[in-house]
Design a protein around this motif. Structure first.
Motif, PDB file in Angstrom:
ATOM      1  N   ALA A 172      22.736  41.337  39.881  1.00 42.38           N
ATOM      2  CA  ALA A 172      23.377  40.136  40.405  1.00 42.38           C
ATOM      3  C   ALA A 172      22.720  38.949  39.719  1.00 42.38           C
ATOM      4  O   ALA A 172      21.507  38.749  39.852  1.00 42.38           O
ATOM      5  CB  ALA A 172      23.209  40.048  41.912  1.00 42.38           C
ATOM      6  N   ILE A 173      23.497  38.189  38.949  1.00 44.13           N
ATOM      7  CA  ILE A 173      22.952  37.023  38.258  1.00 44.13           C
ATOM      8  C   ILE A 173      23.608  35.763  38.799  1.00 44.13           C
ATOM      9  O   ILE A 173      24.768  35.783  39.217  1.00 44.13           O
ATOM     10  CB  ILE A 173      23.149  37.109  36.729  1.00 44.13           C
ATOM     11  CG1 ILE A 173      24.619  37.254  36.345  1.00 44.13           C
ATOM     12  CG2 ILE A 173      22.347  38.247  36.138  1.00 44.13           C
ATOM     13  CD1 ILE A 173      24.889  37.197  34.874  1.00 44.13           C
ATOM     14  N   SER A 174      22.850  34.670  38.843  1.00 42.20           N
ATOM     15  CA  SER A 174      23.386  33.425  39.391  1.00 42.20           C
ATOM     16  C   SER A 174      24.424  32.841  38.444  1.00 42.20           C
ATOM     17  O   SER A 174      24.293  32.933  37.226  1.00 42.20           O
ATOM     18  CB  SER A 174      22.257  32.419  39.616  1.00 42.20           C
ATOM     19  OG  SER A 174      21.667  32.085  38.396  1.00 42.20           O
ATOM     20  N   GLY A 175      25.458  32.261  39.014  1.00 45.02           N
ATOM     21  CA  GLY A 175      26.495  31.625  38.214  1.00 45.02           C
ATOM     22  C   GLY A 175      27.508  32.609  37.663  1.00 45.02           C
ATOM     23  O   GLY A 175      27.604  33.750  38.121  1.00 45.02           O
ATOM     24  N   SER A 176      28.253  32.156  36.658  1.00 47.65           N
ATOM     25  CA  SER A 176      29.350  32.958  36.125  1.00 47.65           C
ATOM     26  C   SER A 176      29.114  33.310  34.665  1.00 47.65           C
ATOM     27  O   SER A 176      28.295  32.692  33.994  1.00 47.65           O
ATOM     28  CB  SER A 176      30.669  32.197  36.250  1.00 47.65           C
ATOM     29  OG  SER A 176      30.600  31.011  35.492  1.00 47.65           O
ATOM     30  N   VAL A 177      29.844  34.326  34.194  1.00 48.61           N
ATOM     31  CA  VAL A 177      29.871  34.677  32.774  1.00 48.61           C
ATOM     32  C   VAL A 177      31.336  34.765  32.355  1.00 48.61           C
ATOM     33  O   VAL A 177      32.218  34.921  33.194  1.00 48.61           O
ATOM     34  CB  VAL A 177      29.148  36.020  32.475  1.00 48.61           C
ATOM     35  CG1 VAL A 177      27.680  35.936  32.803  1.00 48.61           C
ATOM     36  CG2 VAL A 177      29.793  37.183  33.194  1.00 48.61           C
ATOM     37  N   SER A 178      31.579  34.656  31.063  1.00 50.53           N
ATOM     38  CA  SER A 178      32.950  34.688  30.547  1.00 50.53           C
ATOM     39  C   SER A 178      33.547  36.076  30.687  1.00 50.53           C
ATOM     40  O   SER A 178      32.836  37.052  30.888  1.00 50.53           O
ATOM     41  CB  SER A 178      32.962  34.301  29.070  1.00 50.53           C
ATOM     42  OG  SER A 178      32.437  33.017  28.913  1.00 50.53           O
ATOM     43  N   GLY A 179      34.851  36.177  30.516  1.00 50.39           N
ATOM     44  CA  GLY A 179      35.522  37.469  30.457  1.00 50.39           C
ATOM     45  C   GLY A 179      36.179  37.875  31.755  1.00 50.39           C
ATOM     46  O   GLY A 179      35.862  37.374  32.832  1.00 50.39           O
ATOM     47  N   ALA A 180      37.088  38.833  31.626  1.00 48.27           N
ATOM     48  CA  ALA A 180      37.820  39.345  32.785  1.00 48.27           C
ATOM     49  C   ALA A 180      36.986  40.384  33.508  1.00 48.27           C
ATOM     50  O   ALA A 180      36.057  40.959  32.932  1.00 48.27           O
ATOM     51  CB  ALA A 180      39.133  39.971  32.309  1.00 48.27           C
ATOM     52  N   ASN A 181      37.313  40.628  34.771  1.00 49.34           N
ATOM     53  CA  ASN A 181      36.659  41.698  35.520  1.00 49.34           C
ATOM     54  C   ASN A 181      36.972  43.026  34.837  1.00 49.34           C
ATOM     55  O   ASN A 181      38.095  43.275  34.426  1.00 49.34           O
ATOM     56  CB  ASN A 181      37.138  41.733  36.968  1.00 49.34           C
ATOM     57  CG  ASN A 181      36.728  40.495  37.735  1.00 49.34           C
ATOM     58  OD1 ASN A 181      35.865  39.740  37.301  1.00 49.34           O
ATOM     59  ND2 ASN A 181      37.348  40.284  38.876  1.00 49.34           N
ATOM     60  N   GLY A 182      35.958  43.890  34.706  1.00 49.86           N
ATOM     61  CA  GLY A 182      36.134  45.167  34.050  1.00 49.86           C
ATOM     62  C   GLY A 182      35.849  45.138  32.557  1.00 49.86           C
ATOM     63  O   GLY A 182      35.850  46.181  31.905  1.00 49.86           O
TER      64      GLY A 182
END
Length: 191
Positions: A172-182
């Motif tokens: 679990a990392i804080s914030g968001s990352v690029s890309g679609a789920n999966g």
């Protein structure tokens, strides 16, 4: 140390105030070759494979599910299961994913332009307006923000690790990352 991960999606912590987190599952991987700190790693992405991959599986005595290979920085000194110990001590990860592809997009969507007036009689709409110069230099300058292909590029961000579930291999990392789920990407333990 680098790892292949799959983006599960976003969630949040139950603390007050809550923190938005992205959940990443570390893919099961096997190190098949080690050269210095780099290693050839086999993992699964659930897609079909060709005869070249079949030959690699035979060479390294792998089962059919390990159908993709990548060269990563690994903690292993010999071939076997990928060593996940560096993730337990890590504080920050650099994650690299491919952004969602949005195809051919207009300048308002691609560059967040404001567009023209929408009131009576205006025919400007969502266009970009004038793009050229006068007699000199008489061409459109390189890098001009215009409509075109948007997304489907590699993007890297650094995020703090909130937690690491060693049983299920979920970070679990804080914030968001690029890309679609999966989607699959790489994470690197940042120094």
């Amino acid at each position: 140390m680098e790892f292949i991960v799959e983006k599960i999606g976003m969630s949040r912590t139950i603390s007050v105030p809550s923190t938005p987190v992205t959940l990443l599952k570390v893919k099961e991987a096997k190190v098949v070759e080690v050269n210095d700190s780099k290693g050839l790693v086999a993992y699964s992405d659930g897609k079909k494979f060709n005869k070249a991959i079949e030959g690699m599986q035979k060479k390294y005595d792998l089962s059919k599910e390990f159908n993709r290979f990548a060269e990563l920085e690994v903690a292993n000194t010999e071939s076997g299961d990928l060593d996940l110990a560096p993730l337990a001590d890590a504080k920050v990860l650099k994650s690299t994913f491919t952004t969602k592809g949005r195809g051919f997009s207009g300048a308002m969507k691609r560059w967040n332009f404001g567009g023209g007036p929408a009131s009576h009689g205006h025919r400007f709409g969502r266009r970009i307006g004038s793009i050229g110069n006068a007699e000199w230099p008489g061409r459109v300058m390189r890098g001009k923000k215009m409509p075109g292909h948007y997304g489907n590029t590699q993007n890297s961000v650094k995020n703090e690790i909130v937690s690491f579930d060693t049983e299920n291999n979920i970070i679990a990392i804080s914030g968001s990352v690029s890309g679609a789920n999966g989607s699959l990407g790489r994470v690197k333990v940042a120094k």
